[in-house]
Enzyme design. Structure first.
Site, mmCIF file in Angstrom:
data_model
loop_
_atom_site.group_PDB
_atom_site.id
_atom_site.type_symbol
_atom_site.label_atom_id
_atom_site.label_comp_id
_atom_site.label_asym_id
_atom_site.label_seq_id
_atom_site.Cartn_x
_atom_site.Cartn_y
_atom_site.Cartn_z
ATOM 1 N N ARG A 61 0.817 -1.210 0.000
ATOM 2 C CA ARG A 61 0.000 0.000 0.000
ATOM 3 C C ARG A 61 0.853 1.264 0.000
ATOM 4 O O ARG A 61 0.413 2.328 -0.416
ATOM 5 C CB ARG A 61 -0.945 -0.016 1.206
ATOM 6 C CG ARG A 61 -2.050 1.006 1.158
ATOM 7 C CD ARG A 61 -3.299 0.558 1.925
ATOM 8 N NE ARG A 61 -3.027 -0.319 3.031
ATOM 9 C CZ ARG A 61 -3.090 0.042 4.326
ATOM 10 N NH1 ARG A 61 -3.359 1.291 4.653
ATOM 11 N NH2 ARG A 61 -2.876 -0.848 5.278
ATOM 12 N N TYR A 114 -12.152 22.408 -11.364
ATOM 13 C CA TYR A 114 -12.752 21.140 -11.774
ATOM 14 C C TYR A 114 -13.993 20.884 -10.922
ATOM 15 O O TYR A 114 -13.918 20.914 -9.690
ATOM 16 C CB TYR A 114 -11.680 20.077 -11.545
ATOM 17 C CG TYR A 114 -11.976 18.632 -11.829
ATOM 18 C CD1 TYR A 114 -12.417 18.206 -13.070
ATOM 19 C CD2 TYR A 114 -11.723 17.676 -10.842
ATOM 20 C CE1 TYR A 114 -12.623 16.861 -13.319
ATOM 21 C CE2 TYR A 114 -11.927 16.333 -11.081
ATOM 22 C CZ TYR A 114 -12.384 15.926 -12.327
ATOM 23 O OH TYR A 114 -12.581 14.590 -12.566
ATOM 24 N N ASP A 187 -4.198 22.841 -8.690
ATOM 25 C CA ASP A 187 -4.393 21.819 -9.715
ATOM 26 C C ASP A 187 -3.623 22.285 -10.949
ATOM 27 O O ASP A 187 -3.990 23.268 -11.599
ATOM 28 C CB ASP A 187 -5.884 21.653 -10.012
ATOM 29 C CG ASP A 187 -6.167 20.478 -10.942
ATOM 30 O OD1 ASP A 187 -5.303 20.158 -11.785
ATOM 31 O OD2 ASP A 187 -7.257 19.891 -10.845
ATOM 32 N N LYS A 212 -4.296 12.525 -17.535
ATOM 33 C CA LYS A 212 -4.390 13.370 -18.721
ATOM 34 C C LYS A 212 -3.084 13.342 -19.520
ATOM 35 O O LYS A 212 -2.764 12.348 -20.146
ATOM 36 C CB LYS A 212 -4.761 14.788 -18.297
ATOM 37 C CG LYS A 212 -6.009 14.877 -17.408
ATOM 38 C CD LYS A 212 -7.264 14.428 -18.094
ATOM 39 C CE LYS A 212 -8.533 14.886 -17.377
ATOM 40 N NZ LYS A 212 -8.852 14.181 -16.131
#
Length: 396
Positions: A61, A114, A187, A212
């Site tokens: 993890r 966003y 962002d 992206k």
């Protein structure tokens, strides 16, 4: 693990950072390590691994060597000391806020971000007692100062905005936030970390939807958080692990694959996007084009000052008149521009989006929605022909 000196050009480092062939039998690309359990030969080794769990392979993890290679490369891209990979861009946004906010504290969010960021703030953060308010993306320094509170701990920005493309003055925002005891989260997906270096402009945490431009092939979900402060990095890492945001080593591998060609792909997205934007700006059906590199875009002067280039994502506002049915006729017949909620891949995309239905404080000055366009890697003239045919359908 880095094999290229920091004085090399950024494009060179994109091809070399996060690689150590000598540690992998000479293999050029870091192998994909799948792991949950990691074993240790002695109790002393186990205790030492726990003590240094952020800096070595400890448990699946926390990441594997594939994860670490990707994180190292993205940190180098953005000019950061540390990176944490998460399973999506939305996960990066969620971790950045969950790691830095407590009940009773306040976050000030740009009203051009966003939209899922706004949904997260209105839902998750409000549920856990965090106060949220919004500022106009082109707010003046005086206006922004007036919105800061004694308990403001985070100012969340996105430059340019995802739909309306205002370019915020990040250094100004950072100065005001830091003076008020708050950190800045940005962002930085639109620039891919390539055309805007966040830590040179006062940002404390840079998040990206690596889905992206970094992945670049529309086949992996991936997010990143980069920071310089070690204690902040550890706090983010603890939050990421505590929330169970395990990042697939396969997706990290795809992120590394995409990163290697970013310096070649992004200029093509940029040049095609500018060609389409300039052509559309001259069309009689178009009210305005919202592309940061064009003077018609709010914050264009800030873009010229702070960014080294643009990407392939921009907005178009049509003149008043077309109905929803007209718009559907235009978009349904597109041959190369697909409709889909992402961008940054090799394929061109177009979607309609109405800021009036999405924002909290937004005064949208137009009667038409934004057509958000992502310029892919197809031939630019073919894309122009597709748009020209679409505009003809709009009025027939």
């Amino acid at each position: 693990m880095t094999i290229s000196p920091k004085n090399k050009h950024g494009d060179t480092r994109l091809t070399t950072s996060g690689r150590n062939p000598e540690a992998n039998f000479g293999i050029v690309n870091p192998p994909v390590y799948h792991a949950s359990t990691v074993t240790f030969p002695t109790v002393a080794a186990l205790r030492d691994a726990e003590k240094h769990r952020f800096d070595r392979v400890y448990y699946g993890r926390y990441g594997t060597p594939t994860t670490f290679a990707f994180e190292e490369a993205v940190a180098d891209l953005e000019g950061a000391a540390h990176c944490v990979a998460v399973p999506s861009g939305m996960a990066a946004i969620a971790v950045s806020l969950a790691a830095t906010l407590h009940a009773g504290e306040h976050v000030l969010v740009s009203d051009s971000v966003y939209f899922p960021t706004i949904s997260y703030c209105k839902g998750f953060l409000k549920k856990f007692g965090v106060e949220v308010s919004y500022f106009p993306p082109m707010a003046s320094a005086a206006e922004l100062k007036s919105l800061m509170r004694d308990n403001t701990k985070i100012v969340f920005t996105e430059a340019p905005g995802s739909i309306t493309f205002e370019v915020q003055d990040i250094p100004m925002i950072a100065d005001i936030a830091h003076a008020g005891g708050a950190k800045v989260v940005m962002d930085n997906t639109w620039s891919a970390g390539y055309h805007f270096k966040p830590f040179e402009h006062g940002v404390d945490i840079s998040v990206q939807a690596a889905t992206k431009y970094i992945v670049g092939h529309s086949d992996a979900m991936l997010g990143t958080l980069t920071v310089n402060d070690r204690s902040l990095y550890e706090h983010i890492k603890i939050t990421q692990v505590g929330l169970g945001y395990s990042t697939s080593p396969d997706d990290c591998y795809l992120g590394l694959r995409g990163l290697r060609s970013l310096a070649t792909r992004l200029p093509r997205h940029e040049s095609t996007g500018l060609k389409l934007a300039e052509w559309l700006a001259a069309c009689p059906e178009v009210e305005t084009v919202l592309h940061p590199a064009l003077p018609s875009c709010p914050g264009h002067d800030i873009f010229k000052r702070d960014f080294t280039g643009s990407s392939g994502l921009f907005g178009v506002v049509l003149k008043d008149g077309p109905t929803e049915q007209d718009l559907a006729r235009m978009l349904d017949g597109m041959e190369l521009f697909a409709m889909g909620y992402s961008w940054g891949g090799f394929e061109s995309l177009i979607i309609p989006s109405d800021p009036r239905t999405m924002r909290t404080t937004y005064d949208w000055p137009y009667n038409q929605p934004v057509l958000r366009i992502h310029a892919g890697l197809e031939d630019p003239d073919d894309l122009l022909a597709d748009l020209e045919a679409g505009l003809k359908r709009l009025s027939t």
